[in-house]
Design a protein around this motif. Structure first.
Motif, PDB file in Angstrom:
ATOM      1  N   CYS A  38       0.803  -1.226   0.000  1.00  0.00           N
ATOM      2  CA  CYS A  38       0.000   0.000   0.000  1.00  0.00           C
ATOM      3  C   CYS A  38       0.839   1.279   0.000  1.00  0.00           C
ATOM      4  N   ILE A  40       1.621   2.972   2.594  1.00  0.00           N
ATOM      5  CA  ILE A  40       1.255   3.834   3.728  1.00  0.00           C
ATOM      6  C   ILE A  40       1.230   3.062   5.048  1.00  0.00           C
ATOM      7  N   ALA A  41       1.932   1.951   5.115  1.00  0.00           N
ATOM      8  CA  ALA A  41       2.098   1.152   6.343  1.00  0.00           C
ATOM      9  C   ALA A  41       0.802   0.572   6.877  1.00  0.00           C
ATOM     10  N   GLN A  42      -0.142   0.266   5.991  1.00  0.00           N
ATOM     11  CA  GLN A  42      -1.432  -0.274   6.432  1.00  0.00           C
ATOM     12  C   GLN A  42      -1.618  -1.758   6.147  1.00  0.00           C
ATOM     13  N   CYS A  43      -0.858  -2.317   5.201  1.00  0.00           N
ATOM     14  CA  CYS A  43      -1.124  -3.700   4.793  1.00  0.00           C
ATOM     15  C   CYS A  43      -0.143  -4.720   5.365  1.00  0.00           C
ATOM     16  N   THR A  47       6.806  -5.689   5.747  1.00  0.00           N
ATOM     17  CA  THR A  47       7.359  -5.857   7.089  1.00  0.00           C
ATOM     18  C   THR A  47       8.739  -6.507   7.069  1.00  0.00           C
ATOM     19  N   ARG A  56       7.480  -1.350   9.285  1.00  0.00           N
ATOM     20  CA  ARG A  56       7.016  -1.232   7.900  1.00  0.00           C
ATOM     21  C   ARG A  56       8.088  -0.494   7.101  1.00  0.00           C
ATOM     22  N   CYS A 101       1.218 -11.579   0.502  1.00  0.00           N
ATOM     23  CA  CYS A 101       1.404 -11.042   1.860  1.00  0.00           C
ATOM     24  C   CYS A 101       2.328 -11.894   2.713  1.00  0.00           C
ATOM     25  N   GLY A 130      -2.022  -5.854  11.849  1.00  0.00           N
ATOM     26  CA  GLY A 130      -1.552  -4.920  10.839  1.00  0.00           C
ATOM     27  C   GLY A 130      -1.166  -5.570   9.528  1.00  0.00           C
ATOM     28  N   ASN A 131      -1.377  -6.879   9.410  1.00  0.00           N
ATOM     29  CA  ASN A 131      -1.051  -7.600   8.181  1.00  0.00           C
ATOM     30  C   ASN A 131      -2.340  -8.064   7.515  1.00  0.00           C
ATOM     31  N   ILE A 132      -2.557  -7.584   6.308  1.00  0.00           N
ATOM     32  CA  ILE A 132      -3.770  -7.927   5.572  1.00  0.00           C
ATOM     33  C   ILE A 132      -3.496  -9.100   4.633  1.00  0.00           C
TER      34      ILE A 132
END
Length: 168
Positions: A38, A40-43, A47, A56, A101, A130-132
């Motif tokens: 992403c 923006i450190a959201q997915c 990592t 991230r 992921c 925090g991991n999608i």
């Protein structure tokens, strides 16, 4: 010039200090296991570990990690012929679907187990929040982490796991 240590190898790189670590890893060092998701450190796809802490890499400037120890998915295995217990558990529990992921998931899980050798389901869910995973493999991920936790707690000297010892 910036000096970083990645997977135990000290490297000197010439790059703008504001460059995100993710792009240094992928483009400068050709360590492409860490993924862009992403930005923006959201997915969680990007990592990595810095001094053992999951971060991230997409939003971390390389200047912020100079002279620190960085570990990527390429450095997670215990050797060229031995997978990390999490990697083996991922295979055993059939976690990977699309796989995008997975490197971020594994790095977050490894950081969790380094801090908490026997996490509860709630602790796993919290650490992995925090991991999608677009494929929805969350229950398999949790199961694989629990499987790996049991392997990591195995005591070769006694031939039993920490859980077996606790049960008497």
């Amino acid at each position: 010039m910036t000096v970083i240590t990645v997977n135990g190898i000290k490297r000197t790189i010439q790059v703008d200090p504001a460059t995100p670590l993710l792009w240094v890893l992928r483009e400068q060092l050709e360590l492409t296991g860490t993924k862009f998701g992403c930005g923006i450190a959201q997915c969680g796809a990007c990592t990595v570990h810095v001094n053992g802490t999951a971060i991230r890499s997409c939003i971390t400037p390389v200047s912020a990690v100079a002279e620190q120890n960085i570990s990527t998915i390429e450095g997670l295995a215990l050797g060229t012929d031995q997978l990390h217990p999490l990697q083996q558990a991922w295979i055993d529990e059939q976690v990977p679907q699309c796989g995008y992921c997975q490197s971020g998931q594994l790095m977050s899980a490894a950081a969790l187990l380094a801090q908490n050798a026997s996490p509860s389901d709630a602790e796993i869910d919290n650490a992995m929040a925090g991991n999608i995973c677009r494929c929805g493999m969350y229950s398999r991920i949790r199961k694989a982490i629990k499987t790996a936790a049991g392997v990591q707690q195995f005591d070769p000297a006694s031939g039993s796991s920490a859980q077996e010892k606790a049960l008497g």
